[in-house]
Write an enzyme that holds these catalytic residues in place. Structure first.
Site, PDB file in Angstrom:
ATOM      1  N   GLU A 341       0.799  -1.234   0.000  1.00  0.00           N
ATOM      2  CA  GLU A 341       0.000   0.000   0.000  1.00  0.00           C
ATOM      3  C   GLU A 341       0.832   1.285   0.000  1.00  0.00           C
ATOM      4  O   GLU A 341       0.435   2.274  -0.593  1.00  0.00           O
ATOM      5  CB  GLU A 341      -0.977  -0.017   1.175  1.00  0.00           C
ATOM      6  CG  GLU A 341      -1.975  -1.176   1.136  1.00  0.00           C
ATOM      7  CD  GLU A 341      -2.862  -1.194  -0.110  1.00  0.00           C
ATOM      8  OE1 GLU A 341      -2.962  -0.171  -0.810  1.00  0.00           O
ATOM      9  OE2 GLU A 341      -3.453  -2.268  -0.382  1.00  0.00           O
ATOM     10  N   ASP A 396      -7.151  -7.255   9.579  1.00  0.00           N
ATOM     11  CA  ASP A 396      -8.258  -6.286   9.533  1.00  0.00           C
ATOM     12  C   ASP A 396      -8.278  -5.393  10.776  1.00  0.00           C
ATOM     13  O   ASP A 396      -8.649  -4.229  10.703  1.00  0.00           O
ATOM     14  CB  ASP A 396      -9.613  -7.006   9.458  1.00  0.00           C
ATOM     15  CG  ASP A 396      -9.837  -7.659   8.112  1.00  0.00           C
ATOM     16  OD1 ASP A 396      -9.086  -7.355   7.163  1.00  0.00           O
ATOM     17  OD2 ASP A 396     -10.771  -8.480   8.013  1.00  0.00           O
TER      18      ASP A 396
HETATM   19  N1  BES Z   1      -5.929  -3.488  -1.307  1.00  0.00           N
HETATM   20  C1  BES Z   1      -6.683  -2.391  -0.820  1.00  0.00           C
HETATM   21  C2  BES Z   1      -7.952  -2.793  -0.131  1.00  0.00           C
HETATM   22  C3  BES Z   1      -7.759  -3.722   1.036  1.00  0.00           C
HETATM   23  C4  BES Z   1      -6.734  -3.547   1.941  1.00  0.00           C
HETATM   24  C5  BES Z   1      -8.629  -4.753   1.228  1.00  0.00           C
HETATM   25  C6  BES Z   1      -6.581  -4.425   3.007  1.00  0.00           C
HETATM   26  C7  BES Z   1      -8.472  -5.630   2.293  1.00  0.00           C
HETATM   27  C8  BES Z   1      -7.446  -5.460   3.186  1.00  0.00           C
HETATM   28  C9  BES Z   1      -7.019  -1.398  -1.928  1.00  0.00           C
HETATM   29  O1  BES Z   1      -6.044  -1.288  -2.894  1.00  0.00           O
HETATM   30  C10 BES Z   1      -7.138  -0.055  -1.303  1.00  0.00           C
HETATM   31  O2  BES Z   1      -6.160   0.410  -0.794  1.00  0.00           O
HETATM   32  N2  BES Z   1      -8.303   0.557  -1.350  1.00  0.00           N
HETATM   33  C11 BES Z   1      -8.491   1.895  -0.860  1.00  0.00           C
HETATM   34  C12 BES Z   1      -8.474   2.814  -2.052  1.00  0.00           C
HETATM   35  C13 BES Z   1      -7.992   4.172  -1.808  1.00  0.00           C
HETATM   36  C14 BES Z   1      -6.654   4.260  -1.157  1.00  0.00           C
HETATM   37  C15 BES Z   1      -7.986   4.934  -3.120  1.00  0.00           C
HETATM   38  C16 BES Z   1      -9.828   1.944  -0.158  1.00  0.00           C
HETATM   39  O3  BES Z   1     -10.607   1.022  -0.304  1.00  0.00           O
HETATM   40  O4  BES Z   1     -10.087   2.904   0.546  1.00  0.00           O
HETATM   41 ZN    ZN Z   2      -4.346  -0.344  -2.137  1.00  0.00          ZN
END
Ligand code: BES
Ligand code: ZN
Length: 628
Positions: A341, A396
């Site tokens: 991330e 989580d």
């Molecule tokens: N991979 C993540 C979502 C995620 C993280 C799901 C950890 C389950 C566990 C995704 O790429 C993400 O970061 N989503 C963000 C988007 C935002 C930073 C533009 C979100 O959902 O807020």
């Molecule tokens: Zn992400």
């Protein structure tokens, strides 16, 4: 041969080469991996998964078989241990050649609330495959089953998976760790008229037997296997891009995401080829618990970013950037999550600079920093650093903007030390040299030392790296973002609040979503209830259709004791399930006894519409636990 076909052919070639042997894990890395999986990854590793599943909307159940092709790391291994969570296991079999199958004894261990239960299957000496016949349960944490009422069209049910971080095991028995990578294929039978889509190569029609078939030829970690079924249509937006959505949303979605091909090209120019063939976006119903999920070839996205003005497309940049950081080079454990991330957030901001100019990138950087400080204010200190001293058991529970925004600050600082040219080359090398592999923070540091610190000695010290990775505070040498546009919003707000200007003098009509966000994010506690109510009267904020502005507004209104907004806030909490938008409202309500009661009552009312992952997040907030 077109450029894309050529790239696709190259990609296939790379993916078909034997996986490079990962160096043996050091003690820290193996403890990190072991924290979230029961599987005996040091003995056997899954190299291919074949799914054959039927989708039963009446029972809210997936059932069928998962066949795993195994590589023996330890020739003396006599069993394979898979992760499961709430699965009904009917039968397990093993095979030497994939043709003759022998029943194999299995045991399902005691179930842990977070990790689920280990499924141990006895493995004959020459067996190369296991086949598990199983069914998911209606409460599977990685699946959401929506009745027609929770869809846009209101006629057909809808279901989708959300496997990251460790929910894949609630619908597939597998080695559910990002340390292991496998290719996959699937056959999925759906009720007539409903379409199945997956994070894989797809066909626009079912096969002769009526099953939808899929193939993912590149090796991916388990959390990237994804499935959705519903009344789903498709519209193309470019040579290798398109959108999937319920038919009523297709046109709007295609407009909103119309610049995806351009974003792909910008990423490719700077950081190397897109190695996954197509890049499509699936728009989900509003209960999708995230903004987006980077499932390979098929990003899953919340409908809350479809605002008609393309102002929230940084979500696409983010998920698309994961095609490099995350999907191509994957965090080896969930304690290395910042490698996914933090890199992706850094790349997202760089893309915003390239697409819309640095002023836009800086706006989102500043908002990201505000997010980071907000997260830190309600997290335990152990969760402030990029890497925890003890790996989290439940990823989580520690999810927050820290890996995103602190990760971005770290990489931004590294860029400043070494220079953009050298740093971009370094990043490109990181992706190329670790393509289709999982990587640890230790490997990142070693690569950094080898490729940048050794070339430019004296720029970065070990103590500084340690400060970023392991210490809680944001280092005082961090390079922090500034946005003139957002500073102007601060001045305008404060001039109004202090009585220097009138409400009508606010240039709010020209504000974009980010400027609104800033307006609310920095609203001082000293703003009066009367002033807050004036805002609603003037700008009809409680009725806005922009879910991001709505969330920011309701939080401020609740914080200032504006009870008049509560019915609208409750309605909002019942219509959106995206955690980033709803969690701040529950958290704000929890600050007063009256608000707490309202939060509990609201949650009881709307809970059934939330995804299990969102339910668990809200329940942690209602219990007063710290967290993201
Ligand atoms: N991979 C993540 C979502 C995620 C993280 C799901 C950890 C389950 C566990 C995704 O790429 C993400 O970061 N989503 C963000 C988007 C935002 C930073 C533009 C979100 O959902 O807020
Ligand atoms: Zn992400």
């Amino acid at each position: 041969m077109t450029k894309y076909r050529f790239l696709a052919a190259l990609t296939m070639l790379a993916a078909s080469l034997p996986t490079a042997y990962a160096a043996p894990l050091d003690a820290t890395a193996s403890a990190n991996v072991a924290a979230n999986t029961y599987s005996n990854v040091q003995q056997v590793r899954t190299r291919h998964i074949a799914l054959d599943l039927a989708v039963d909307f009446k029972k809210s159940v997936l059932s069928g078989t998962a066949t795993l092709e195994l590589e023996r790391i330890d020739p003396s291994a006599t069993q394979v241990i898979l992760d499961t969570q709430d699965l009904d296991i009917a039968k397990t079999e093993t095979s030497v050649d994939g043709e003759v199958w022998l029943k194999a004894p299995f045991t399902l261990g005691q179930s842990d609330e977070v990790l689920g239960a280990p499924l141990t299957i006895t493995l004959p000496a020459d067996a190369t495959r296991v086949r598990v016949t199983y069914a998911s349960k209606p409460q599977a944490s990685g699946l959401q089953w929506l009745p027609p009422a929770q869809t846009l069209g209101k006629k057909h049910p809808f279901m989708f998976s959300q496997s990251e971080s460790i929910h894949g095991r609630s619908w597939i028995p597998m080695q559910d760790t990002p340390f292991v990578r496998a290719t996959y294929e699937a056959r999925v039978r759906t009720p007539k008229g409903l379409r199945a889509v997956m994070s894989a190569e797809m066909h626009d029609k079912p096969d002769a037997s009526g099953a939808w078939t899929f193939k993912m030829p590149q090796a991916i970690p388990s959390y990237l296997i994804a499935l959705a079924v519903g009344d789903i249509g498709f519209q193309s937006t470019g040579p290798r891009t398109g959108v999937y959505a319920e038919p009523g949303l297709l046109k709007k979605a295609a407009y909103e995401f119309g610049e995806t091909e351009r974003t792909l090209q910008l990423m490719e120019q700077a950081f190397g080829p897109y190695r996954w063939g197509r890049y499509d976006i699936l728009v989900l119903p509003p209960s999708f618990p995230f903004g987006g999920m980077e499932n390979p070839r098929l990003t899953f996205a919340t409908p809350t970013v479809i605002t008609g003005d393309r102002m929230l497309v940084s979500l696409v940049s983010h998920e698309l950037a994961h095609s490099w950081s995350g999907n191509l080079v994957t965090n080896a454990s969930w304690n290395d999550f910042w490698l996914n991330e933090g890199f992706t957030e850094y790349l997202t901001y760089r893309l915003l600079d390239m697409q819309f100019g640095q002023a836009r990138g800086d706006m989102e950087r500043v908002l990201g920093l505000t997010d980071l400080k907000g997260s830190m204010s309600h997290l335990d200190k152990i969760d402030w650093s990029l890497v925890r001293s003890t790996p989290p058991k439940d990823p989580d529970a520690v999810y927050s903007s820290v890996p995103y925004e602190r990760g971005n600050l770290f990489l931004t600082w590294l860029e400043a030390q070494f220079g953009r040219g050298a740093f971009d080359a370094f990043l490109r090398g990181w992706f190329d040299d670790h393509a289709f592999q999982s990587a640890t923070t230790g490997e990142f540091v070693a690569y950094l030392q080898d490729k940048l610190m050794a070339q430019q000695p004296g720029k970065v010290t070990q103590a500084q790296l340690d400060a970023w990775l392991h210490q809680p505070e944001i280092p005082d040498f961090a390079v922090l973002p500034h946005s003139d546009a957002l500073n102007k919003v601060d001045q305008e707000r404060d001039a109004w609040l202090s009585g220097k200007t009138t409400l009508d003098a606010l240039p709010a009509k020209q504000w974009n979503v980010h400027e609104w966000q800033q307006f609310f994010d920095n609203m001082p506690a000293s703003a009066t209830l009367e002033q807050v109510q004036l805002l609603d009267a003037r700008y009809k904020l409680s009725q806005t259709h922009n879910a991001i502005i709505a969330s920011a507004w309701f939080r401020v209104a609740i914080a200032h004791g504006d009870k008049a907004v509560l019915p609208a806030a409750q309605h909002y909490l019942g219509s959106v399930g995206r955690m980033r938008l709803i969690s701040p409202l529950y958290r704000e309500l929890m600050k007063t006894p009256e608000g707490k009661a309202y939060a509990e009552q609201t949650y009881a009312k709307v809970k059934s519409g939330y995804n299990v992952i969102a339910q668990q997040a809200v329940e942690r907030i209602l219990k007063g636990e710290s967290g993201g």
